[in-house]
Write a protein that holds these residues in place. Structure first.
Motif, PDB file in Angstrom:
ATOM      1  N   ALA A  13      50.828  29.220  34.579  1.00 17.50           N
ATOM      2  CA  ALA A  13      49.836  30.161  35.112  1.00 17.50           C
ATOM      3  C   ALA A  13      48.681  29.403  35.756  1.00 17.50           C
ATOM      4  O   ALA A  13      48.208  29.779  36.837  1.00 17.50           O
ATOM      5  CB  ALA A  13      49.335  31.084  34.011  1.00 17.50           C
ATOM      6  N   VAL A  14      48.235  28.342  35.105  1.00 15.34           N
ATOM      7  CA  VAL A  14      47.153  27.523  35.672  1.00 15.34           C
ATOM      8  C   VAL A  14      47.589  26.997  37.035  1.00 15.34           C
ATOM      9  O   VAL A  14      46.862  27.092  38.023  1.00 15.34           O
ATOM     10  CB  VAL A  14      46.777  26.362  34.721  1.00 15.34           C
ATOM     11  CG1 VAL A  14      45.839  25.380  35.416  1.00 15.34           C
ATOM     12  CG2 VAL A  14      46.146  26.906  33.446  1.00 15.34           C
ATOM     13  N   TRP A  15      48.798  26.457  37.102  1.00 17.09           N
ATOM     14  CA  TRP A  15      49.323  25.925  38.359  1.00 17.09           C
ATOM     15  C   TRP A  15      49.397  27.011  39.426  1.00 17.09           C
ATOM     16  O   TRP A  15      48.997  26.792  40.577  1.00 17.09           O
ATOM     17  CB  TRP A  15      50.709  25.316  38.150  1.00 17.09           C
ATOM     18  CG  TRP A  15      51.332  24.898  39.447  1.00 17.09           C
ATOM     19  CD1 TRP A  15      51.150  23.711  40.093  1.00 17.09           C
ATOM     20  CD2 TRP A  15      52.198  25.687  40.265  1.00 17.09           C
ATOM     21  NE1 TRP A  15      51.850  23.722  41.270  1.00 17.09           N
ATOM     22  CE2 TRP A  15      52.499  24.919  41.400  1.00 17.09           C
ATOM     23  CE3 TRP A  15      52.737  26.960  40.152  1.00 17.09           C
ATOM     24  CZ2 TRP A  15      53.335  25.382  42.419  1.00 17.09           C
ATOM     25  CZ3 TRP A  15      53.558  27.431  41.165  1.00 17.09           C
ATOM     26  CH2 TRP A  15      53.847  26.643  42.290  1.00 17.09           C
ATOM     27  N   LEU A  16      49.911  28.175  39.069  1.00 17.12           N
ATOM     28  CA  LEU A  16      50.058  29.261  40.034  1.00 17.12           C
ATOM     29  C   LEU A  16      48.718  29.657  40.639  1.00 17.12           C
ATOM     30  O   LEU A  16      48.569  29.701  41.864  1.00 17.12           O
ATOM     31  CB  LEU A  16      50.709  30.479  39.372  1.00 17.12           C
ATOM     32  CG  LEU A  16      50.831  31.715  40.261  1.00 17.12           C
ATOM     33  CD1 LEU A  16      51.794  31.460  41.412  1.00 17.12           C
ATOM     34  CD2 LEU A  16      51.279  32.911  39.443  1.00 17.12           C
ATOM     35  N   LEU A  20      47.333  28.990  44.552  1.00 20.23           N
ATOM     36  CA  LEU A  20      46.951  30.114  45.403  1.00 20.23           C
ATOM     37  C   LEU A  20      45.467  30.102  45.753  1.00 20.23           C
ATOM     38  O   LEU A  20      44.990  30.972  46.481  1.00 20.23           O
ATOM     39  CB  LEU A  20      47.308  31.438  44.714  1.00 20.23           C
ATOM     40  CG  LEU A  20      48.795  31.709  44.530  1.00 20.23           C
ATOM     41  CD1 LEU A  20      49.010  32.935  43.660  1.00 20.23           C
ATOM     42  CD2 LEU A  20      49.490  31.874  45.874  1.00 20.23           C
ATOM     43  N   GLY A  21      44.748  29.124  45.216  1.00 18.29           N
ATOM     44  CA  GLY A  21      43.318  29.017  45.502  1.00 18.29           C
ATOM     45  C   GLY A  21      42.477  30.061  44.792  1.00 18.29           C
ATOM     46  O   GLY A  21      41.376  30.388  45.236  1.00 18.29           O
ATOM     47  N   ILE A  22      42.983  30.578  43.674  1.00 22.69           N
ATOM     48  CA  ILE A  22      42.240  31.575  42.904  1.00 22.69           C
ATOM     49  C   ILE A  22      41.530  30.872  41.753  1.00 22.69           C
ATOM     50  O   ILE A  22      42.181  30.357  40.841  1.00 22.69           O
ATOM     51  CB  ILE A  22      43.177  32.673  42.365  1.00 22.69           C
ATOM     52  CG1 ILE A  22      43.881  33.377  43.534  1.00 22.69           C
ATOM     53  CG2 ILE A  22      42.400  33.671  41.503  1.00 22.69           C
ATOM     54  CD1 ILE A  22      44.973  34.327  43.115  1.00 22.69           C
ATOM     55  N   PRO A  23      40.194  30.812  41.796  1.00 23.55           N
ATOM     56  CA  PRO A  23      39.464  30.133  40.723  1.00 23.55           C
ATOM     57  C   PRO A  23      39.615  30.858  39.385  1.00 23.55           C
ATOM     58  O   PRO A  23      39.678  32.088  39.336  1.00 23.55           O
ATOM     59  CB  PRO A  23      38.006  30.178  41.181  1.00 23.55           C
ATOM     60  CG  PRO A  23      38.008  30.716  42.558  1.00 23.55           C
ATOM     61  CD  PRO A  23      39.327  31.365  42.811  1.00 23.55           C
ATOM     62  N   HIS A  24      39.658  30.091  38.315  1.00 23.26           N
ATOM     63  CA  HIS A  24      39.835  30.671  36.980  1.00 23.26           C
ATOM     64  C   HIS A  24      38.693  31.610  36.613  1.00 23.26           C
ATOM     65  O   HIS A  24      38.896  32.564  35.867  1.00 23.26           O
ATOM     66  CB  HIS A  24      39.954  29.572  35.922  1.00 23.26           C
ATOM     67  CG  HIS A  24      41.067  28.622  36.193  1.00 23.26           C
ATOM     68  ND1 HIS A  24      41.188  27.432  35.554  1.00 23.26           N
ATOM     69  CD2 HIS A  24      42.113  28.683  37.049  1.00 23.26           C
ATOM     70  CE1 HIS A  24      42.258  26.793  35.988  1.00 23.26           C
ATOM     71  NE2 HIS A  24      42.823  27.522  36.903  1.00 23.26           N
ATOM     72  N   ASP A  25      37.505  31.371  37.151  1.00 26.19           N
ATOM     73  CA  ASP A  25      36.380  32.251  36.810  1.00 26.19           C
ATOM     74  C   ASP A  25      36.485  33.625  37.471  1.00 26.19           C
ATOM     75  O   ASP A  25      35.704  34.519  37.177  1.00 26.19           O
ATOM     76  CB  ASP A  25      35.038  31.584  37.129  1.00 26.19           C
ATOM     77  CG  ASP A  25      34.834  31.297  38.613  1.00 26.19           C
ATOM     78  OD1 ASP A  25      35.772  31.499  39.418  1.00 26.19           O
ATOM     79  OD2 ASP A  25      33.727  30.863  38.963  1.00 26.19           O
ATOM     80  N   ARG A  26      37.469  33.818  38.341  1.00 27.49           N
ATOM     81  CA  ARG A  26      37.712  35.134  38.949  1.00 27.49           C
ATOM     82  C   ARG A  26      38.676  35.973  38.112  1.00 27.49           C
ATOM     83  O   ARG A  26      38.905  37.137  38.394  1.00 27.49           O
ATOM     84  CB  ARG A  26      38.297  34.981  40.364  1.00 27.49           C
ATOM     85  CG  ARG A  26      37.422  34.242  41.357  1.00 27.49           C
ATOM     86  CD  ARG A  26      36.217  35.042  41.853  1.00 27.49           C
ATOM     87  NE  ARG A  26      36.468  36.392  42.245  1.00 27.49           N
ATOM     88  CZ  ARG A  26      36.752  36.805  43.476  1.00 27.49           C
ATOM     89  NH1 ARG A  26      36.832  35.956  44.459  1.00 27.49           N
ATOM     90  NH2 ARG A  26      36.938  38.085  43.724  1.00 27.49           N
ATOM     91  N   LEU A  27      39.265  35.386  37.086  1.00 26.98           N
ATOM     92  CA  LEU A  27      40.226  36.076  36.225  1.00 26.98           C
ATOM     93  C   LEU A  27      39.500  36.749  35.067  1.00 26.98           C
ATOM     94  O   LEU A  27      38.451  36.289  34.632  1.00 26.98           O
ATOM     95  CB  LEU A  27      41.257  35.084  35.677  1.00 26.98           C
ATOM     96  CG  LEU A  27      42.044  34.294  36.718  1.00 26.98           C
ATOM     97  CD1 LEU A  27      42.935  33.267  36.031  1.00 26.98           C
ATOM     98  CD2 LEU A  27      42.868  35.217  37.598  1.00 26.98           C
ATOM     99  N   THR A  28      40.072  37.819  34.573  1.00 27.60           N
ATOM    100  CA  THR A  28      39.526  38.519  33.413  1.00 27.60           C
ATOM    101  C   THR A  28      40.508  38.369  32.263  1.00 27.60           C
ATOM    102  O   THR A  28      41.714  38.572  32.445  1.00 27.60           O
ATOM    103  CB  THR A  28      39.309  40.010  33.726  1.00 27.60           C
ATOM    104  OG1 THR A  28      38.443  40.116  34.852  1.00 27.60           O
ATOM    105  CG2 THR A  28      38.708  40.735  32.546  1.00 27.60           C
ATOM    106  N   PHE A  29      39.997  38.047  31.097  1.00 27.61           N
ATOM    107  CA  PHE A  29      40.837  37.817  29.930  1.00 27.61           C
ATOM    108  C   PHE A  29      40.577  38.877  28.868  1.00 27.61           C
ATOM    109  O   PHE A  29      39.557  39.564  28.888  1.00 27.61           O
ATOM    110  CB  PHE A  29      40.577  36.407  29.384  1.00 27.61           C
ATOM    111  CG  PHE A  29      41.028  35.340  30.343  1.00 27.61           C
ATOM    112  CD1 PHE A  29      42.289  34.793  30.236  1.00 27.61           C
ATOM    113  CD2 PHE A  29      40.201  34.915  31.368  1.00 27.61           C
ATOM    114  CE1 PHE A  29      42.722  33.816  31.127  1.00 27.61           C
ATOM    115  CE2 PHE A  29      40.622  33.945  32.275  1.00 27.61           C
ATOM    116  CZ  PHE A  29      41.886  33.397  32.147  1.00 27.61           C
TER     117      PHE A  29
END
Length: 97
Positions: A13-16, A20-29
């Protein structure tokens, strides 16, 4: 459906997201959102990835499951609500699907 601090252990998931250039801080957990309250407020939809069964503490969210992509044994759940896509095949990883 994981807390933010566990994301680093999901190498695929980190690699994906990085590729794709999606920063981790844009994700919601899951630890940053009251999913139950969110679903009560409107017409929320849930798409299950890497499991085709909700966690026991989330079974009340079953009516919101609209799709599944998973590589585990098919539990045969949510057939009446999975209107978007349902792909459940035994293979090495959900990322493969």
């Amino acid at each position: 459906n994981i807390p933010r601090n566990e994301f680093v252990f999901r190498a695929e998931a980190v690699w994906l997201f990085e590729s794709l250039g999606i920063p981790h801080d844009r994700l919601t957990f899951v630890d940053e959102l009251d999913l139950g309250q969110f679903c009560k407020e409107g017409s929320a939809k849930l798409f299950l990835v890497d499991h085709n069964k909700l966690c026991p503490r989330q079974t009340d969210l079953a009516p919101m499951v609209c799709g599944t992509v998973d590589h585990h044994v098919d539990e045969g759940l949510y057939s009446s609500t999975c209107t978007h896509r349902r792909v459940v095949r035994l293979c090495g990883s959900a990322t493969t699907l």
